[in-house]
Write an enzyme that holds these catalytic residues in place. Structure first.
Site, short mmCIF file in Angstrom:
data_model
loop_
_atom_site.label_atom_id
_atom_site.label_comp_id
_atom_site.label_asym_id
_atom_site.label_seq_id
_atom_site.Cartn_x
_atom_site.Cartn_y
_atom_site.Cartn_z
N GLU A 48 0.86 -1.19 0.00
CA GLU A 48 0.00 0.00 0.00
C GLU A 48 0.89 1.24 0.00
OE1 GLU A 48 -3.28 -0.12 -0.38
OE2 GLU A 48 -3.21 -2.30 -0.33
N GLY A 49 0.40 2.31 -0.60
CA GLY A 49 1.16 3.55 -0.62
C GLY A 49 1.88 3.80 -1.93
N CYS A 50 1.75 2.87 -2.84
CA CYS A 50 2.36 3.01 -4.16
C CYS A 50 1.28 3.41 -5.16
CB CYS A 50 3.00 1.69 -4.61
SG CYS A 50 4.32 1.11 -3.53
N ALA A 51 1.60 4.32 -6.05
CA ALA A 51 0.64 4.73 -7.09
C ALA A 51 0.36 3.56 -8.03
CB ALA A 51 1.17 5.93 -7.86
N SER A 52 1.39 2.79 -8.32
CA SER A 52 1.25 1.59 -9.15
C SER A 52 0.93 0.41 -8.25
CB SER A 52 2.56 1.30 -9.89
OG SER A 52 2.98 2.44 -10.60
#
Length: 136
Positions: A48-52
């Protein structure tokens, strides 16, 4: 404190003159990684926390840390390859103490990644560190 694999990346980055060449190199590293099986791309392995979309699957063998990873974005997959070079093969107890931000700064990534990508890298580092810390 960097691994030989990470030092090799740092040397390559020093040799490459401009950031377009460095980005291409990161992309090539991502393409060279084996894809993660779809069965491993589950909520428990998603970062979690990644744009991808990013998945990390850690593995600890004989007290040493390793992981497999994948992303739906090729540049992010290359960043996973860089993190793999930084962490793979280390003793598990050593992993939380790695100053990943300082090592990545040597590559100049802190200046050339978007804020979303930087946040994603931090989220991946945190997942790696917390997984190793929980195993010690």
């Amino acid at each position: 404190m960097a691994t030989p694999a990470f030092e090799e990346i740092a040397e390559t980055f020093e040799f490459l003159d401009d950031w377009e060449d460095r980005y291409r190199h990161v992309i090539e590293m991502g393409r060279a990684m084996a894809p993660l099986e779809d069965a491993l791309k589950v909520p428990a392995t998603r970062v979690e926390g990644c744009a991808s979309q990013v998945w990390l699957v850690p593995r600890i063998e004989d007290g040493h840390f390793d992981f497999r990873g994948d992303s739906d974005a090729i540049i992010v997959k290359g960043l996973i390859a860089i993190l793999h070079a930084l962490y793979a093969g280390r003793e598990v107890a050593e992993v939380p103490g790695v100053d990943a931000q300082a090592e990545l700064k040597r590559l100049g990534l802190d200046e050339h990644l978007s804020s979303q990508r930087s946040n994603g890298v931090r989220a991946m580092i945190e997942r790696i560190r917390s997984t190793a810390a929980a195993a010690t």
